[in-house]
Design an enzyme around this catalytic site. Structure first.
Site, PDB file in Angstrom:
ATOM      1  N   PHE A  73       0.858  -1.186   0.000  1.00  0.00           N
ATOM      2  CA  PHE A  73       0.000   0.000   0.000  1.00  0.00           C
ATOM      3  C   PHE A  73       0.898   1.242   0.000  1.00  0.00           C
ATOM      4  O   PHE A  73       1.840   1.325   0.788  1.00  0.00           O
ATOM      5  CB  PHE A  73      -0.877  -0.025   1.250  1.00  0.00           C
TER       6      PHE A  73
ATOM      7  N   TYR B   9     -11.281   2.123  10.390  1.00  0.00           N
ATOM      8  CA  TYR B   9     -12.462   2.474   9.583  1.00  0.00           C
ATOM      9  C   TYR B   9     -12.834   1.443   8.518  1.00  0.00           C
ATOM     10  O   TYR B   9     -13.808   1.625   7.813  1.00  0.00           O
ATOM     11  CB  TYR B   9     -12.295   3.859   8.947  1.00  0.00           C
TER      12      TYR B   9
ATOM     13  N   ASP C  16       0.982  -5.090   8.591  1.00  0.00           N
ATOM     14  CA  ASP C  16      -0.114  -4.149   8.421  1.00  0.00           C
ATOM     15  C   ASP C  16      -1.384  -4.986   8.254  1.00  0.00           C
ATOM     16  O   ASP C  16      -1.526  -5.738   7.279  1.00  0.00           O
ATOM     17  CB  ASP C  16       0.131  -3.256   7.194  1.00  0.00           C
TER      18      ASP C  16
HETATM   19  C1  PLP Z   1      -6.315   1.671   4.389  1.00  0.00           C
HETATM   20  C2  PLP Z   1      -4.860   1.395   4.526  1.00  0.00           C
HETATM   21  C3  PLP Z   1      -4.016   2.329   5.132  1.00  0.00           C
HETATM   22  C4  PLP Z   1      -4.563   3.635   5.618  1.00  0.00           C
HETATM   23  O1  PLP Z   1      -3.634   4.422   6.279  1.00  0.00           O
HETATM   24  P1  PLP Z   1      -4.098   5.682   7.127  1.00  0.00           P
HETATM   25  O2  PLP Z   1      -2.847   6.384   7.436  1.00  0.00           O
HETATM   26  O3  PLP Z   1      -4.791   5.167   8.351  1.00  0.00           O
HETATM   27  O4  PLP Z   1      -5.022   6.489   6.272  1.00  0.00           O
HETATM   28  C5  PLP Z   1      -2.677   1.988   5.267  1.00  0.00           C
HETATM   29  N1  PLP Z   1      -2.191   0.799   4.829  1.00  0.00           N
HETATM   30  C6  PLP Z   1      -3.002  -0.109   4.242  1.00  0.00           C
HETATM   31  C7  PLP Z   1      -2.446  -1.417   3.783  1.00  0.00           C
HETATM   32  C8  PLP Z   1      -4.340   0.176   4.040  1.00  0.00           C
HETATM   33  O5  PLP Z   1      -5.124  -0.697   3.430  1.00  0.00           O
END
Ligand code: PLP
Length: 410
Positions: A124, A221, A196
């Site tokens: 991500f 969320y 993660d």
């Molecule tokens: C949704 C997601 C995030 C979101 O990061 P935020 O900093 O909380 O907005 C990070 N890593 C992964 C793999 C995700 O799917």
């Protein structure tokens, strides 16, 4: 599967009643709980109570009277069982991005002489960006991001690697890593592992403690349904907490924040990974959202998740849709809780489906994502989604120009 089969599966579903805990708009098939979870019914009342009866009535005394100050730990303790974590290791706070900064810094400090953060090239983006930011801040020799293709990432484990940072379930394809085996491989190479869990927490049983994981982050969320921008969570295995500091040394992570001492002294346990004042309204919503999980077996959630995704894949096979390619593994253990399909006009197809009340989403370059949340999705949703996809492709509605207009959030 045909219509009656879907109906039978819903009638026999032991988790079917959980849908009543959610406030979903009528006539919508919601398959985007991996982007923003649906609204649990009790959240609005909890927010109203926190605003009117706590803040509005007790003002600053609310920090003590309603234990607002303890919420990051209390909510963390409620998330911990979903992660397979014993008490004292999970904190609900900040965003994944900020928590990654804290924990990647901690990992580098725990492994002096090993500057490399190893990850997948397709991870991500924010996970990679945060590592890049740390690399810029610390400079070469102290922090280097090494990225390898997913199927070769373990080849990058050498004596320079401090931490292997992986997303357990891939947000594009829905591929799920073997947490146990990969954690073992990293440890054998002398590296730590940071998982993660953005696409895992709340949708399958996890075993951070048993698999020997060192660090983890995850999302509030998505499948935890905490609301837009809900606070995230972090996990630090107890054995590392004493030695692993973090650079965002805010007063909330101090051992005695209200001593207002001139020098920083980290709190003894997991609280040291806090930075500033928690957002109490978001925390309260997150806390209320977790009620839905009380008494729910995560093994049963996983069974239903796999059944939903398998039914969807089988329905698509039966329809034989032209121009559609399955990206998600057919093999259950290698699959998260989403089904991803590649289509040249994926963005427009998803927009045309949304107009027909089936909500999925799109990820570059050509990926249509269908996320299944076993707490509120039904087998009837599988049927409606597959049929709607087939009809959008068959009648070519997606070719209309208005479906190609990109919004800021996809
Ligand atoms: C949704 C997601 C995030 C979101 O990061 P935020 O900093 O909380 O907005 C990070 N890593 C992964 C793999 C995700 O799917």
């Amino acid at each position: 599967m045909n219509g009656p089969d879907f109906a039978r599966r819903d009638a026999e579903d032991p988790l079917a009643a959980l849908r009543e805990h959610f406030d979903l708009p009528p006539d919508v098939v919601y398959l985007d709980g991996n982007s923003l979870g649906a609204l649990p019914r009790n959240v609005a009342a909890r927010i109203e109570r926190t605003v009117l009866n706590e803040w509005g009535t007790d003002l600053v005394a609310g920090w003590n009277r309603h234990d607002w100050i303890g919420l990051p730990e209390r909510v963390g303790e409620r998330i911990a069982p979903l992660l397979g974590a014993e008490p004292g290791q999970v904190l609900c706070c900040d965003s994944i991005s900020v928590n990654l900064f804290k924990l990647l810094s901690a990992a580098l400090a725990l492994k002096p002489g090993r500057p490399v953060i190893l990850s997948e090239a397709g991870n991500f983006p924010t996970d990679l960006y945060m590592a890049e930011g740390l690399q810029t801040l610390l400079g070469p020799g102290r922090c280097e991001l090494r990225r390898l293709p997913a199927d070769r990432v373990l080849e990058g484990l050498d004596e320079d690697v401090a931490v292997l940072m992986l997303t357990h379930v891939d947000f594009r394809t829905g591929h799920r890593h073997n947490m146990q085996a990969i954690t073992r491989a990293a440890h054998a190479a002398g590296a730590l592992v940071l998982w993660d869990l953005a696409h895992s927490a709340g949708v399958m049983p996890l075993s951070l403690d048993d698999s020997g994981a060192d660090l983890a982050v995850g999302c509030g969320y998505k499948y935890l349904n905490g609301g837009p921008g809900a606070p995230a969570f972090l996990y630090v295995a107890k054995r590392h907490q004493q030695a692993a500091g973090q650079p965002l040394a805010g007063w909330m992570g101090h051992s005695r924040p209200f001593a207002f001492a001139p020098d920083y002294e980290p709190a003894g346990g997991i609280r040291r990974y806090l930075a500033g004042t928690p957002g109490i309204l978001g925390m309260a919503a997150m806390d209320a959202a977790l009620d839905v999980f009380e008494g729910v077996s995560m093994e049963a959630v996983r069974r239903k998740s796999l059944a939903l995704t398998r039914c969807f894949i089988e329905a698509l096979d039966a329809l034989g849709l032209p121009g559609v390619r399955l990206l998600t593994p057919r093999d259950g253990p290698s699959r998260g809780s989403q089904v991803s399909l590649a289509h040249r006009d994926g963005y427009a197809v998803v927009q045309a489906m949304i107009e027909r009340r089936v909500i999925a989403d799109f990820r570059e370059p050509d990926i249509m994502r269908f996320g299944f949340s076993p707490l509120y999705n039904r087998f009837a949703d599988v049927q409606l989604a597959s049929e709607t996809l087939a009809s959008v492709l068959a009648d070519g509605a997606y070719r209309e120009a208005r479906f190609r207009q990109r919004a800021r959030v996809t």
